[in-house]
Design a protein around this motif. Structure first.
Motif, PDB file in Angstrom:
ATOM      1  N   VAL A  78       0.736  -1.181  -0.014  1.00 27.48           N
ATOM      2  CA  VAL A  78      -0.037   0.077  -0.009  1.00 27.48           C
ATOM      3  C   VAL A  78       0.930   1.159  -0.021  1.00 27.48           C
ATOM      4  CG1 VAL A  78      -1.760   1.422   1.384  1.00 27.48           C
ATOM      5  CG2 VAL A  78      -2.079  -1.016   1.043  1.00 27.48           C
ATOM      6  N   ALA A  79       1.913   1.512   0.821  1.00 26.18           N
ATOM      7  CA  ALA A  79       2.788   2.485   0.858  1.00 26.18           C
ATOM      8  C   ALA A  79       3.340   2.596  -0.315  1.00 26.18           C
ATOM      9  CB  ALA A  79       3.984   2.181   2.137  1.00 26.18           C
ATOM     10  N   ALA A  80       3.834   1.665  -1.137  1.00 24.57           N
ATOM     11  CA  ALA A  80       4.634   1.949  -2.388  1.00 24.57           C
ATOM     12  C   ALA A  80       3.642   2.402  -3.446  1.00 24.57           C
ATOM     13  CB  ALA A  80       5.293   0.460  -2.734  1.00 24.57           C
ATOM     14  N   LEU A  81       2.506   1.676  -3.463  1.00 29.04           N
ATOM     15  CA  LEU A  81       1.420   2.285  -4.469  1.00 29.04           C
ATOM     16  C   LEU A  81       1.148   3.691  -4.219  1.00 29.04           C
ATOM     17  CD1 LEU A  81      -0.788  -1.009  -4.555  1.00 29.04           C
ATOM     18  CD2 LEU A  81       0.858  -0.161  -6.507  1.00 29.04           C
ATOM     19  N   GLU A  82       0.936   4.014  -3.023  1.00 25.37           N
ATOM     20  CA  GLU A  82       0.590   5.389  -2.845  1.00 25.37           C
ATOM     21  C   GLU A  82       1.624   6.364  -3.108  1.00 25.37           C
ATOM     22  OE1 GLU A  82      -2.678   4.613   1.180  1.00 25.37           O
ATOM     23  OE2 GLU A  82      -0.540   5.017   1.609  1.00 25.37           O
ATOM     24  N   ARG A  83       2.613   5.904  -3.101  1.00 26.36           N
ATOM     25  CA  ARG A  83       3.831   6.839  -3.092  1.00 26.36           C
ATOM     26  C   ARG A  83       4.138   7.039  -4.715  1.00 26.36           C
ATOM     27  NH1 ARG A  83       7.350   9.312  -5.059  1.00 26.36           N
ATOM     28  NH2 ARG A  83       9.559   9.548  -4.379  1.00 26.36           N
ATOM     29  N   TYR A  84       3.700   6.042  -5.587  1.00 27.69           N
ATOM     30  CA  TYR A  84       4.113   6.273  -6.935  1.00 27.69           C
ATOM     31  C   TYR A  84       2.992   6.262  -7.986  1.00 27.69           C
ATOM     32  CZ  TYR A  84       8.872   5.255  -5.656  1.00 27.69           C
ATOM     33  OH  TYR A  84      10.103   5.059  -4.939  1.00 27.69           O
ATOM     34  N   GLY A  85       1.801   5.730  -7.356  1.00 22.46           N
ATOM     35  CA  GLY A  85       0.519   6.005  -8.129  1.00 22.46           C
ATOM     36  C   GLY A  85       0.672   5.033  -9.375  1.00 22.46           C
ATOM     37  N   GLU A  86       1.588   4.103  -9.776  1.00 20.86           N
ATOM     38  CA  GLU A  86       1.342   3.456 -10.813  1.00 20.86           C
ATOM     39  C   GLU A  86       1.769   1.816 -10.691  1.00 20.86           C
ATOM     40  OE1 GLU A  86       6.613   4.009 -11.487  1.00 20.86           O
ATOM     41  OE2 GLU A  86       4.985   5.612 -12.129  1.00 20.86           O
ATOM     42  N   PRO A  87       1.670   1.057 -11.779  1.00 22.47           N
ATOM     43  CA  PRO A  87       1.938  -0.443 -11.264  1.00 22.47           C
ATOM     44  C   PRO A  87       3.171  -0.603 -10.655  1.00 22.47           C
ATOM     45  CG  PRO A  87       0.959  -0.081 -13.672  1.00 22.47           C
ATOM     46  CD  PRO A  87       1.230   1.162 -12.890  1.00 22.47           C
ATOM     47  N   LEU A  88       3.344  -1.820  -9.915  1.00 31.57           N
ATOM     48  CA  LEU A  88       4.804  -1.933  -9.403  1.00 31.57           C
ATOM     49  C   LEU A  88       4.791  -3.659  -9.441  1.00 31.57           C
ATOM     50  CD1 LEU A  88       4.403   0.159  -6.318  1.00 31.57           C
ATOM     51  CD2 LEU A  88       5.996   0.536  -8.209  1.00 31.57           C
ATOM     52  N   VAL A  89       5.770  -4.107  -9.538  1.00 32.30           N
ATOM     53  CA  VAL A  89       6.230  -5.390  -9.458  1.00 32.30           C
ATOM     54  C   VAL A  89       6.827  -5.670  -7.896  1.00 32.30           C
ATOM     55  CG1 VAL A  89       7.598  -7.223  -9.813  1.00 32.30           C
ATOM     56  CG2 VAL A  89       6.599  -5.902 -11.901  1.00 32.30           C
ATOM     57  N   VAL A  90       6.227  -6.539  -7.393  1.00 34.52           N
ATOM     58  CA  VAL A  90       6.436  -6.609  -5.770  1.00 34.52           C
ATOM     59  C   VAL A  90       7.229  -7.872  -5.404  1.00 34.52           C
ATOM     60  CG1 VAL A  90       5.385  -7.119  -3.390  1.00 34.52           C
ATOM     61  CG2 VAL A  90       4.475  -5.187  -4.781  1.00 34.52           C
ATOM     62  N   VAL A  91       8.395  -7.478  -4.999  1.00 33.68           N
ATOM     63  CA  VAL A  91       9.035  -8.927  -4.362  1.00 33.68           C
ATOM     64  C   VAL A  91       9.600  -8.994  -2.952  1.00 33.68           C
ATOM     65  CG1 VAL A  91      11.102 -10.138  -5.404  1.00 33.68           C
ATOM     66  CG2 VAL A  91      10.320  -8.541  -6.826  1.00 33.68           C
ATOM     67  N   GLU A 131      -5.118   0.837  -9.260  1.00 33.86           N
ATOM     68  CA  GLU A 131      -6.508   0.785  -9.047  1.00 33.86           C
ATOM     69  C   GLU A 131      -6.828  -0.040  -7.892  1.00 33.86           C
ATOM     70  OE1 GLU A 131      -5.621  -1.563 -13.058  1.00 33.86           O
ATOM     71  OE2 GLU A 131      -4.395  -0.324 -11.422  1.00 33.86           O
ATOM     72  N   LEU A 132      -6.064  -0.834  -7.384  1.00 32.98           N
ATOM     73  CA  LEU A 132      -6.509  -1.823  -6.146  1.00 32.98           C
ATOM     74  C   LEU A 132      -6.621  -1.239  -5.068  1.00 32.98           C
ATOM     75  CD1 LEU A 132      -4.474  -5.069  -7.552  1.00 32.98           C
ATOM     76  CD2 LEU A 132      -6.942  -4.587  -7.700  1.00 32.98           C
ATOM     77  N   LEU A 133      -5.742  -0.012  -5.037  1.00 33.00           N
ATOM     78  CA  LEU A 133      -5.551   0.454  -3.311  1.00 33.00           C
ATOM     79  C   LEU A 133      -6.827   0.530  -2.924  1.00 33.00           C
ATOM     80  CD1 LEU A 133      -3.193   3.361  -4.038  1.00 33.00           C
ATOM     81  CD2 LEU A 133      -2.938   1.637  -2.430  1.00 33.00           C
ATOM     82  N   PRO A 134      -8.066   1.168  -2.954  1.00 29.91           N
ATOM     83  CA  PRO A 134      -9.361   1.076  -1.920  1.00 29.91           C
ATOM     84  C   PRO A 134      -9.293  -0.173  -1.309  1.00 29.91           C
ATOM     85  CG  PRO A 134      -9.668   2.381  -4.039  1.00 29.91           C
ATOM     86  CD  PRO A 134      -8.399   1.739  -4.160  1.00 29.91           C
ATOM     87  N   ARG A 135      -9.399  -1.251  -2.094  1.00 33.63           N
ATOM     88  CA  ARG A 135      -9.745  -2.669  -1.541  1.00 33.63           C
ATOM     89  C   ARG A 135      -8.254  -2.951  -0.868  1.00 33.63           C
ATOM     90  NH1 ARG A 135     -12.194  -6.348  -6.234  1.00 33.63           N
ATOM     91  NH2 ARG A 135     -12.557  -7.792  -4.508  1.00 33.63           N
ATOM     92  N   LEU A 136      -7.311  -2.802  -1.340  1.00 28.61           N
ATOM     93  CA  LEU A 136      -6.267  -3.250  -0.366  1.00 28.61           C
ATOM     94  C   LEU A 136      -6.005  -2.562   0.968  1.00 28.61           C
ATOM     95  CD1 LEU A 136      -3.150  -2.993  -3.261  1.00 28.61           C
ATOM     96  CD2 LEU A 136      -4.541  -5.033  -2.329  1.00 28.61           C
ATOM     97  N   ARG A 137      -6.293  -1.159   1.116  1.00 30.57           N
ATOM     98  CA  ARG A 137      -6.367  -0.391   2.107  1.00 30.57           C
ATOM     99  C   ARG A 137      -7.596  -1.163   3.184  1.00 30.57           C
ATOM    100  NH1 ARG A 137      -6.752   4.358  -1.000  1.00 30.57           N
ATOM    101  NH2 ARG A 137      -4.765   5.334  -1.203  1.00 30.57           N
ATOM    102  N   ALA A 138      -8.632  -1.620   2.604  1.00 29.74           N
ATOM    103  CA  ALA A 138      -9.618  -2.372   3.447  1.00 29.74           C
ATOM    104  C   ALA A 138      -9.165  -3.528   3.958  1.00 29.74           C
ATOM    105  CB  ALA A 138     -10.882  -2.272   2.346  1.00 29.74           C
ATOM    106  N   TRP A 139      -8.523  -4.265   3.236  1.00 25.58           N
ATOM    107  CA  TRP A 139      -8.021  -5.681   3.267  1.00 25.58           C
ATOM    108  C   TRP A 139      -6.904  -5.393   4.429  1.00 25.58           C
ATOM    109  CZ3 TRP A 139     -10.236  -9.832   1.630  1.00 25.58           C
ATOM    110  CH2 TRP A 139      -9.785 -11.156   1.799  1.00 25.58           C
ATOM    111  N   LEU A 140      -6.061  -4.569   4.497  1.00 23.45           N
ATOM    112  CA  LEU A 140      -4.853  -4.293   5.418  1.00 23.45           C
ATOM    113  C   LEU A 140      -5.845  -3.756   6.796  1.00 23.45           C
ATOM    114  CD1 LEU A 140      -2.104  -4.007   6.351  1.00 23.45           C
ATOM    115  CD2 LEU A 140      -2.394  -1.655   5.222  1.00 23.45           C
ATOM    116  N   ALA A 141      -6.802  -3.307   6.639  1.00 22.59           N
ATOM    117  CA  ALA A 141      -7.429  -3.027   8.180  1.00 22.59           C
ATOM    118  C   ALA A 141      -8.040  -4.169   8.780  1.00 22.59           C
ATOM    119  CB  ALA A 141      -8.711  -1.928   7.885  1.00 22.59           C
TER     120      ALA A 141
END
Length: 205
Positions: A78-91, A131-141
């Protein structure tokens, strides 16, 4: 939109390791150096995501600081997506054997969430869209398991023969959670050196 960056997740406590996980010595290099190098080989800019108090080795890439709580892998995503606002590959930082071509393939996908699966999904080796951020934030909570999230979000999956194009998943999905995992990764690196005719990797740590 093709992802341009790889976010290396290093915010976990690493409580099963004898010291900070990201800095753990694997054949003479910090554990986190391996996914960083794979990201660069895949043509992606690596960034590291960690807590403010995470003990990291010296790094030559940007570090994004995630919130101190909760301690959950999704917090860094969530922090990375909020920082960049673009698709990311997560590892995850504890995946030292991940192949660069697989990271490049994830970066090129267009679905909001793409994960390898062998047999279960790998939510910490994946492509995430903002575009997943709203659902990711809810899932994190909710603090629910991430593998359930992958199912809920109907992720695109790379599996079977398609996944094996990038090598043996049993090898490259090896993660390092404890001393045993570190020893297995060291053995696999040594086996690769022998197979490819390279000088033995230093046995440091």
């Amino acid at each position: 939109m093709k992802a341009k960056r790889a976010a290396i997740m290093a915010g976990g406590r690493g409580s099963r390791m004898d010291g900070p996980k990201a800095a753990a010595d694997l054949a003479g290099r910090p554990l986190i150096a391996y996914p960083i190098a794979a990201a660069r080989k895949a043509g992606l800019e690596p960034i590291v995501v960690a807590k403010a108090d995470t003990d990291l080795p010296a790094l030559d890439c940007e570090v994004v600081i995630e919130a101190p709580e909760p301690v959950h892998p999704l917090a860094g995503i969530v922090a990375a997506l909020e920082r960049y606002g673009e698709p990311l590959v997560v590892v995850a930082c504890d995946l030292p054997l991940v192949p660069a071509p697989l990271l490049a393939a994830l970066a090129a996908r267009q679905s909001p969430l793409v994960v390898p699966a062998d047999p279960g999904p790998q939510p910490l080796l994946a492509r995430y869209g903002p575009e997943l951020l709203p659902r990711l934030r809810a899932w994190l909570a909710s603090a629910a398991p991430m593998r359930r999230l992958v199912v809920e979000l109907d992720a695109e999956v790379i599996a079977g023969e398609e996944l094996r194009r990038y090598g043996d998943p049993d090898r490259f999905l090896t993660n390092v959670n404890d001393a045993g995992g570190l020893a297995r990764a060291r053995e696999l690196l040594a086996a690769s050196d022998r197979r490819d005719g390279r000088p033995p990797t230093p046995a440091g740590g």
